[in-house]
Design a protein around this motif. Structure first.
Motif, PDB file in Angstrom:
ATOM      1  N   GLY A  31       0.919  -1.275  -0.190  1.00  0.00           N
ATOM      2  CA  GLY A  31       0.029  -0.017  -0.033  1.00  0.00           C
ATOM      3  C   GLY A  31       0.928   1.193   0.081  1.00  0.00           C
ATOM      4  N   PRO A  32       0.248   2.348   0.114  1.00  0.00           N
ATOM      5  CA  PRO A  32       0.912   3.739   0.228  1.00  0.00           C
ATOM      6  C   PRO A  32       2.079   3.540   1.249  1.00  0.00           C
ATOM      7  CG  PRO A  32      -1.214   4.252  -0.079  1.00  0.00           C
ATOM      8  CD  PRO A  32      -1.031   2.769   0.264  1.00  0.00           C
ATOM      9  N   GLY A  33       3.483   3.946   1.021  1.00  0.00           N
ATOM     10  CA  GLY A  33       4.343   3.926   2.044  1.00  0.00           C
ATOM     11  C   GLY A  33       5.210   2.683   1.964  1.00  0.00           C
ATOM     12  N   GLY A 318       0.743   6.287  -7.055  1.00  0.00           N
ATOM     13  CA  GLY A 318       1.699   7.151  -7.689  1.00  0.00           C
ATOM     14  C   GLY A 318       2.655   6.271  -8.665  1.00  0.00           C
ATOM     15  N   LYS A 319       3.873   5.697  -7.906  1.00  0.00           N
ATOM     16  CA  LYS A 319       4.444   4.913  -8.808  1.00  0.00           C
ATOM     17  C   LYS A 319       4.884   3.729  -7.873  1.00  0.00           C
ATOM     18  CE  LYS A 319       7.036   8.354 -11.102  1.00  0.00           C
ATOM     19  NZ  LYS A 319       6.430   7.898 -12.665  1.00  0.00           N
ATOM     20  N   THR A 320       5.271   2.555  -8.647  1.00  0.00           N
ATOM     21  CA  THR A 320       5.478   1.182  -7.935  1.00  0.00           C
ATOM     22  C   THR A 320       6.783   0.726  -7.895  1.00  0.00           C
ATOM     23  OG1 THR A 320       5.378   0.037 -10.028  1.00  0.00           O
ATOM     24  CG2 THR A 320       3.374   0.414  -8.718  1.00  0.00           C
ATOM     25  N   GLY A 321       7.972   1.315  -8.451  1.00  0.00           N
ATOM     26  CA  GLY A 321       9.027   0.892  -8.464  1.00  0.00           C
ATOM     27  C   GLY A 321       9.488  -0.126  -9.500  1.00  0.00           C
ATOM     28  N   ASP A 334       2.770  -1.598 -12.930  1.00  0.00           N
ATOM     29  CA  ASP A 334       3.126  -2.441 -11.877  1.00  0.00           C
ATOM     30  C   ASP A 334       3.454  -3.892 -12.523  1.00  0.00           C
ATOM     31  OD1 ASP A 334       3.224  -4.424  -9.721  1.00  0.00           O
ATOM     32  OD2 ASP A 334       1.445  -3.240  -8.705  1.00  0.00           O
ATOM     33  N   SER A 335       4.711  -4.077 -12.569  1.00  0.00           N
ATOM     34  CA  SER A 335       5.312  -5.197 -13.198  1.00  0.00           C
ATOM     35  C   SER A 335       6.395  -5.724 -12.460  1.00  0.00           C
ATOM     36  CB  SER A 335       5.738  -4.759 -14.706  1.00  0.00           C
ATOM     37  OG  SER A 335       6.368  -5.874 -15.261  1.00  0.00           O
TER      38      SER A 335
END
Length: 389
Positions: A31-33, A318-321, A334-335
């Motif tokens: 989740g966020p954070g 926002g972004k997932t890395g 998201d991959s």
């Protein structure tokens, strides 16, 4: 505040398919954070069972999750120190039978292990809730009523005419301090607790608009507080067929538990598998809440989000890395493998390569259209490809 907390973590969450699936459901996603939804739920449960009367030991967090999700729960528990892990116990469900059997199982466990009347809180594990201090204050107001032998539910002030949630109709305002009628709670800026008039099923658009305009309808959060003796009585009165299979369970001895990663796991509770085989799947709302005659509703002041689509998840995260090349400013990716984007805008791209042993899957959706994932999931089921879910 609460002697025990039941955290329900048995859902399979397909609205965020393919990242969320039966092997790795939504509650274990980040989740966020960066924390998973489930880890955040554990934090809430630990905090609200820590706040006992002076001299009393902190309470226990009872985790009800699918047997196949045990590794996820162990991994999440590893983010807490040894003292906190000792306050957790995992009861792996042999079969998924919805929320009423899960809550009955948790209430029976508390009754058999601790005895007496326990003030209990039931939390979901796949929602975003905060700030913790505001949630704790709202929960404290609910705890006053649950200790008095009432079912306390948490209602979310609606932000829109949402058709995807059930609703709670609120009646007169009550005072958490005394349990009687009054206006002091709301006037003082505290948590408003109302008599609950009725539970309403997920409405159509026109009905949802009416609820929003009326001003006394709240989204049903799926979180509850009650005393254990009161709730066992409600099961016996309103859904005896749900409780009966679990009443055969005795207090588990030490041999029924194993410990892994510092987490106690009730892996061998005699007759638990038979109870789950015998019980019918039914939601807590249908089995108990809608039939209960002593229901109050705490109006949430905390923030609450049920992340039910990739559009919502993208806005929150926002972004997932993910490793992404090319055009990335308007697309959400998201991959678990590198992705390159050329000449496209406003896409949601979700890829799971199958590194975890599951079949490889990919979702490409236009932003604003991700609710269509529900239809995709139904098509997959219809094609007999349930291994993809």
């Amino acid at each position: 505040m609460f002697n025990d907390c039941i955290i329900m973590a048995g859902g399979s969450g397909t609205r965020l398919w393919p990242a969320s699936n039966s092997k790795n459901p939504k509650q274990f996603l980040s989740g966020p954070g960066g924390k998973s939804f489930f880890v955040s739920a554990l934090e809430r449960g630990l905090e609200l069972t820590r706040r006992q009367e002076e001299g009393k030991a902190p309470g226990q967090v009872i985790i009800i999750a699918g047997k196949g999700h045990t590794p996820h729960v162990i991994r999440a528990a590893g983010e807490f120190d040894e003292t906190e892990r000792r306050r957790m116990v995992l009861i792996p469900e042999p079969l998924a039978k919805n929320t009423a059997p899960a809550i009955a199982c948790g209430a029976i466990y508390a009754n058999r292990v601790f005895g007496g009347d326990r003030n209990m809180l039931v939390l979901t594990s796949d929602h975003i809730i905060g700030p913790l201090e505001v949630f704790a204050a709202d929960a404290a107001a609910a705890a006053v009523f649950s200790a008095q032998g009432k079912l306390a539910v948490f209602g979310i002030p609606p932000r829109s005419a949402e058709t995807g949630y059930g609703y709670i109709e609120a009646a007169e305002l009550l005072s958490p301090a005394s349990g009687g009628a009054g206006t002091s709670t709301e006037a003082s800026g505290g948590t408003a607790v109302y008599q609950a008039a009725a539970f309403r099923e997920k409405p159509d658009r026109a009905t949802a608009e009416q609820f929003l305009k009326a001003g006394n309808f709240y989204w049903n959060s799926g979180m509850f507080a009650f005393s254990s003796e009161f709730m066992l009585g409600e099961f016996r009165r309103n859904s005896p067929e749900t409780l009966k299979p679990f009443e055969a369970l005795k207090a588990p001895d030490q041999g029924a538990f194993r410990t892994e990663g510092g987490l106690r796991i009730l892996d061998n509770w005699p007759y638990l598998a038979e109870a789950y085989q015998a019980v019918k799947g039914i939601s807590f709302d249908y089995a108990i809440a809608e039939k209960c005659r002593s229901v109050v509703m705490a109006a949430a002041r905390f923030d609450w989000f049920d992340v039910g689509s990739w559009d919502e998840y993208a806005r929150l995260m926002g972004k997932t890395g993910a490793e992404v090349y090319g055009k990335t400013d308007t697309c959400f990716v998201d991959s678990d493998i590198p992705v390159a984007l050329c000449g496209v805008d406003d896409l949601i791209v979700v890829i799971r390569s199958g590194k975890d042993g599951a079949p490889p899957t990919a979702l490409i959706a236009k932003k604003g259209e991700s609710q269509g994932v529900r239809n995709i999931v139904e098509q997959i089921k219809g094609a007999g490809r349930t291994e993809l879910l």
